[in-house]
Motif scaffolding. Structure first.
Motif, PDB file in Angstrom:
ATOM      1  N   PHE A   1       0.848  -1.204   0.000  1.00 34.30           N
ATOM      2  CA  PHE A   1       0.000   0.000   0.000  1.00 34.30           C
ATOM      3  C   PHE A   1       0.874   1.242   0.000  1.00 34.30           C
ATOM      4  O   PHE A   1       2.009   1.225   0.470  1.00 34.30           O
ATOM      5  CB  PHE A   1      -0.968  -0.005   1.201  1.00 34.30           C
ATOM      6  CG  PHE A   1      -0.285  -0.005   2.539  1.00 34.30           C
ATOM      7  CD1 PHE A   1       0.177  -1.179   3.106  1.00 34.30           C
ATOM      8  CD2 PHE A   1      -0.089   1.186   3.231  1.00 34.30           C
ATOM      9  CE1 PHE A   1       0.808  -1.183   4.346  1.00 34.30           C
ATOM     10  CE2 PHE A   1       0.537   1.194   4.467  1.00 34.30           C
ATOM     11  CZ  PHE A   1       0.997   0.009   5.035  1.00 34.30           C
ATOM     12  N   PRO A   2       0.335   2.339  -0.554  1.00 35.00           N
ATOM     13  CA  PRO A   2       1.122   3.573  -0.641  1.00 35.00           C
ATOM     14  C   PRO A   2       0.874   4.496   0.543  1.00 35.00           C
ATOM     15  O   PRO A   2      -0.209   4.512   1.124  1.00 35.00           O
ATOM     16  CB  PRO A   2       0.586   4.224  -1.917  1.00 35.00           C
ATOM     17  CG  PRO A   2      -0.853   3.776  -1.968  1.00 35.00           C
ATOM     18  CD  PRO A   2      -0.934   2.435  -1.297  1.00 35.00           C
ATOM     19  N   MET A   3       1.895   5.272   0.877  1.00 36.31           N
ATOM     20  CA  MET A   3       1.707   6.395   1.796  1.00 36.31           C
ATOM     21  C   MET A   3       2.326   7.606   1.094  1.00 36.31           C
ATOM     22  O   MET A   3       3.278   7.467   0.324  1.00 36.31           O
ATOM     23  CB  MET A   3       2.415   6.126   3.135  1.00 36.31           C
ATOM     24  CG  MET A   3       2.396   7.295   4.096  1.00 36.31           C
ATOM     25  SD  MET A   3       2.735   6.840   5.828  1.00 36.31           S
ATOM     26  CE  MET A   3       4.444   7.302   6.002  1.00 36.31           C
ATOM     27  N   LEU A   4       1.750   8.772   1.329  1.00 34.27           N
ATOM     28  CA  LEU A   4       2.308  10.006   0.779  1.00 34.27           C
ATOM     29  C   LEU A   4       2.301  11.074   1.850  1.00 34.27           C
ATOM     30  O   LEU A   4       1.471  11.028   2.763  1.00 34.27           O
ATOM     31  CB  LEU A   4       1.453  10.507  -0.399  1.00 34.27           C
ATOM     32  CG  LEU A   4       1.794   9.999  -1.790  1.00 34.27           C
ATOM     33  CD1 LEU A   4       0.786  10.530  -2.797  1.00 34.27           C
ATOM     34  CD2 LEU A   4       3.209  10.422  -2.210  1.00 34.27           C
TER      35      LEU A   4
ATOM     36  N   THR B   1       6.438  -2.349   7.219  1.00 30.34           N
ATOM     37  CA  THR B   1       7.565  -1.445   7.006  1.00 30.34           C
ATOM     38  C   THR B   1       7.189  -0.524   5.843  1.00 30.34           C
ATOM     39  O   THR B   1       6.564  -0.957   4.867  1.00 30.34           O
ATOM     40  CB  THR B   1       8.851  -2.213   6.651  1.00 30.34           C
ATOM     41  OG1 THR B   1       8.595  -3.008   5.488  1.00 30.34           O
ATOM     42  CG2 THR B   1       9.294  -3.107   7.801  1.00 30.34           C
ATOM     43  N   ILE B   2       7.578   0.732   5.971  1.00 28.28           N
ATOM     44  CA  ILE B   2       7.237   1.728   4.950  1.00 28.28           C
ATOM     45  C   ILE B   2       8.549   2.303   4.446  1.00 28.28           C
ATOM     46  O   ILE B   2       9.251   3.008   5.179  1.00 28.28           O
ATOM     47  CB  ILE B   2       6.343   2.832   5.560  1.00 28.28           C
ATOM     48  CG1 ILE B   2       5.085   2.205   6.200  1.00 28.28           C
ATOM     49  CG2 ILE B   2       5.965   3.858   4.497  1.00 28.28           C
ATOM     50  CD1 ILE B   2       4.193   3.192   6.928  1.00 28.28           C
TER      51      ILE B   2
ATOM     52  N   CYS C   1       9.733  -3.522   0.868  1.00 29.73           N
ATOM     53  CA  CYS C   1       9.001  -3.098   2.072  1.00 29.73           C
ATOM     54  C   CYS C   1       7.508  -3.337   1.833  1.00 29.73           C
ATOM     55  O   CYS C   1       7.068  -3.503   0.702  1.00 29.73           O
ATOM     56  CB  CYS C   1       9.255  -1.615   2.343  1.00 29.73           C
ATOM     57  SG  CYS C   1      10.978  -1.279   2.779  1.00 29.73           S
ATOM     58  N   ASP C   2       6.744  -3.332   2.930  1.00 28.46           N
ATOM     59  CA  ASP C   2       5.299  -3.552   2.802  1.00 28.46           C
ATOM     60  C   ASP C   2       4.607  -2.368   2.157  1.00 28.46           C
ATOM     61  O   ASP C   2       3.538  -2.493   1.558  1.00 28.46           O
ATOM     62  CB  ASP C   2       4.687  -3.789   4.189  1.00 28.46           C
ATOM     63  CG  ASP C   2       5.296  -4.994   4.882  1.00 28.46           C
ATOM     64  OD1 ASP C   2       5.211  -6.096   4.306  1.00 28.46           O
ATOM     65  OD2 ASP C   2       5.886  -4.836   5.965  1.00 28.46           O
ATOM     66  N   SER C   3       5.201  -1.190   2.329  1.00 29.51           N
ATOM     67  CA  SER C   3       4.594   0.038   1.826  1.00 29.51           C
ATOM     68  C   SER C   3       5.732   0.937   1.346  1.00 29.51           C
ATOM     69  O   SER C   3       6.905   0.681   1.635  1.00 29.51           O
ATOM     70  CB  SER C   3       3.825   0.685   2.983  1.00 29.51           C
ATOM     71  OG  SER C   3       3.440   2.007   2.665  1.00 29.51           O
ATOM     72  N   GLN C   4       5.358   1.964   0.615  1.00 25.27           N
ATOM     73  CA  GLN C   4       6.344   2.972   0.190  1.00 25.27           C
ATOM     74  C   GLN C   4       5.798   4.339   0.547  1.00 25.27           C
ATOM     75  O   GLN C   4       4.589   4.563   0.465  1.00 25.27           O
ATOM     76  CB  GLN C   4       6.588   2.915  -1.322  1.00 25.27           C
ATOM     77  CG  GLN C   4       7.199   1.627  -1.818  1.00 25.27           C
ATOM     78  CD  GLN C   4       8.655   1.451  -1.383  1.00 25.27           C
ATOM     79  OE1 GLN C   4       9.416   2.410  -1.270  1.00 25.27           O
ATOM     80  NE2 GLN C   4       9.054   0.201  -1.138  1.00 25.27           N
TER      81      GLN C   4
END
Ligand code: KIV
Length: 282
Positions: A18-21, A199-200, A208-211
């Protein structure tokens, strides 16, 4: 309905990336949220990319609260994480609790992020035990850049082992996720496999699980410097420059605004006004 911590943990359980911004203001948060990004970080990187400082150490709690509140107003669905700024949590647990509470109570964030591994475990636990969700941040930690330098962390055997310990300490203290910044890909993969929390990664490879990306980097708001770990998915600086140039030309040549962009007086009002002004002038 707003995204919950359980949903974030569920991504990891199901092996779903999943994404994070980051976002720092209302309109950007609205776009990021509407695009379905489940986690928004109001990063203290705003010191660099919004306020023009050359370090995040200049960012204060008041500035963070101001921007976080704007992001929360724009994000109806995403879980919003407020980044605790330099020295808002390092000086003691009570200060950390008071400042973390401000993010929730004054800005409406649902979680906070703080930098540091083993050294911050006690603080993370204190916040989590009192009901404040915490995201950890290890590897390159920008608030310590003067001390550790602006470089990839965990390259030597001892440094790599320390980062693994840091990751476990953050998880054991109760954090719901951890950012891995500027960490060699193999090490980030190994940490990701060992942890049960997501982990991001940023500059930590594809496993990683997210970016997470700094939104101004991925939108191409800066053309003079693009970090190696960033990718420009748009070139907004170019688009903005071209829009501003076209606008300026339109104003200069008189093609903007047109009647459509304004409002008009009724004929009888204009006629009467002209008559009164003529009388007044006589
Ligand atoms: O401040 C920030 O934007 C961050 C991300 C780079 C993780 O801490």
């Amino acid at each position: 309905m707003r995204v919950t911590l359980q949903e974030i943990l569920g991504f990891k359980k199901r092996g779903e990336r999943f994404p994070m911004l980051t976002a720092y203001d209302y309109p950007t948060a609205k776009v990021v949220d509407e695009a379905g990004v489940p986690l928004i970080l109001v990063g203290d990187s705003l010191g660099n990319v919004v306020l023009g400082y050359d370090s995040t150490v200049f960012v204060t709690m008041d500035v963070m609260i101001h921007h976080t509140a704007a992001v929360v107003r724009g994000a109806r669905r995403a879980l919003v994480v407020g980044d605790m700024p330099f020295m808002s949590y390092q000086t003691g647990t009570v200060t950390a609790l008071e400042n973390a509470a401000r993010f929730l109570r004054e800005a409406g964030a649902q979680a906070v992020k703080l930098e540091g591994g083993e050294i911050m475990a006690e603080t993370i636990k204190a916040l989590v035990d009192r009901g404040i969700p915490v995201m950890g941040h290890i590897g390159f930690t920008p608030q310590s850049a003067y001390q550790i330098g602006q470089r990839v962390q965990g390259r030597s055997i001892d440094a790599a082992e320390k980062l693994v310990r840091d990751a476990h300490a953050v998880e054991d203290a109760g954090a719901f996720a951890v950012v891995l910044e500027l960490v060699p890909s193999e090490l980030a993969k190994l940490i990701t496999e060992r942890l049960t929390i997501p982990t991001i990664g940023i500059g930590a490879g594809p496993d990683c699980d997210s970016q997470v990306q700094v939104v101004s980097d991925m939108l191409g708001l800066y053309t003079d410097f693009v970090p190696r770990h960033a990718k420009q998915f748009a070139h907004l600086a170019d688009d903005m420059r071209s829009a501003v140039t076209t606008y300026s030309e339109s104003v200069r040549e008189g093609s903007f605004p047109t009647e459509e962009n304004g409002s008009s007086l009724k004929d009888e009002v204009l006629t009467e006004l002209e008559a009164r002004l003529r009388k007044g002038a006589g």
